[in-house]
Motif scaffolding. Structure first.
Motif: not given
Length: 284
Positions: A65-66, A187-188, A201-202, A254-255
């Motif tokens: 993530v970082f 996300i949902c 997502v972000r 996923i993006r």
């Protein structure tokens, strides 16, 4: 007595790291897949004392993530000190900077996690309940199925309300139950409250940072009690690096999927894995 690092344990560590990295960010539940791998398939890299290894795997995905969102993280880091400076000097701003609003959203979205702290042990015990895991995966699939069918939102950190943020935070708190995907549920939830899909997502991944750090701080005490076998460090490192690399590419995937609004295949996958889990549990 120290255990030797065998090819089998190294391979198991690699596979568990791969499962963690792929399923942490893809909306299919990392905890559910690790539970299935360890409780039904007998896949274990470090024997029965898995707590410390699980902590390290989560740190590996946190590193991903970082790397993926380092610009946002750096901006929020500096914006935090600017906000403190404004408060100290009683300066008011007409327009709140986007990075400051995003930081505030991450903080607010994390608050519901404190509500479930008294139930931490009960929730962790579900890790060994593969019937619950199977049902939770099916529930995750239902969320993903309906998220494809909601109208596309346009909210970002500039327009989202704190109510929206809190609702997404509640989804994250519920997702502490193993088998319910943290990324999938947040996300949902973001799409349900009208977030732009890319922003959903972000925000989901940025919100995972304090959640993962907090969970690991709590788990490290349990890991110390369970015992840490330092002779297994090569095994641990294989899992951590694998989780970090596979996690980074999962984020990129996923993006793209979120931008197209195609979570249907993940829904079908969760239903299938959930059903298979229930069947394997029944025939054991």
């Amino acid at each position: 007595m120290y255990k030797e690092c065998t090819a089998v344990s190294l391979l198991s560590s690699f596979l568990l790291g791969l499962i963690q990295g792929l399923s942490e960010f893809l909306p299919i539940s990392s905890s559910g897949h690790l539970s299935i791998a360890q409780n039904l398939l007998g896949l274990s890299a470090v024997g029965t004392e898995h707590v410390f290894f699980d902590v390290l795997l989560h740190l590996g995905t946190l590193a991903a993530v970082f790397v993926a969102y380092w610009r946002d993280i750096v901006e929020m880091f500096f914006e935090f000190f600017r906000a403190v400076g404004d408060l100290a000097h009683r300066r008011s701003t007409v327009h709140t900077p986007p990075a400051r609003r995003l930081l505030l959203m991450v903080i607010v979205g994390t608050l519901p996690l404190f509500v479930i702290l008294p139930f931490k042990d009960a929730i962790e015990s579900l890790y060994y309940n593969t019937v619950f895991i199977g049902c939770a995966l099916i529930f995750t699939g239902v969320l993903l199925f309906f998220s494809d069918r909601v109208r596309r939102g346009r909210k970002t950190e500039k327009t989202a309300t704190m109510r929206d943020t809190l609702l997404v935070g509640v989804a994250q708190a519920i997702a502490t139950c193993p088998g319910i995907s943290r990324s999938g549920s947040t996300i949902c939830a973001g799409t349900f409250v009208g977030f732009d899909r890319k922003f959903a997502v972000r925000y989901s991944f940025l919100m995972s940072i304090p959640a993962v750090i907090g969970a690991n701080l709590l788990s490290i005490v349990d890991a110390a009690k369970a015992g840490i076998d330092f002779s297994q460090m090569p095994v641990y490192l294989v899992g951590v690096v694998t989780a970090a690399v596979s996690g980074y590419f999962s984020i990129r995937l996923i993006r793209m999927v979120a931008d197209r609004g195609r979570f249907g295949w993940f829904a079908v996958y969760c239903w299938a894995v959930g059903a298979v889990t229930l069947i394997l549990t029944a025939v054991r």
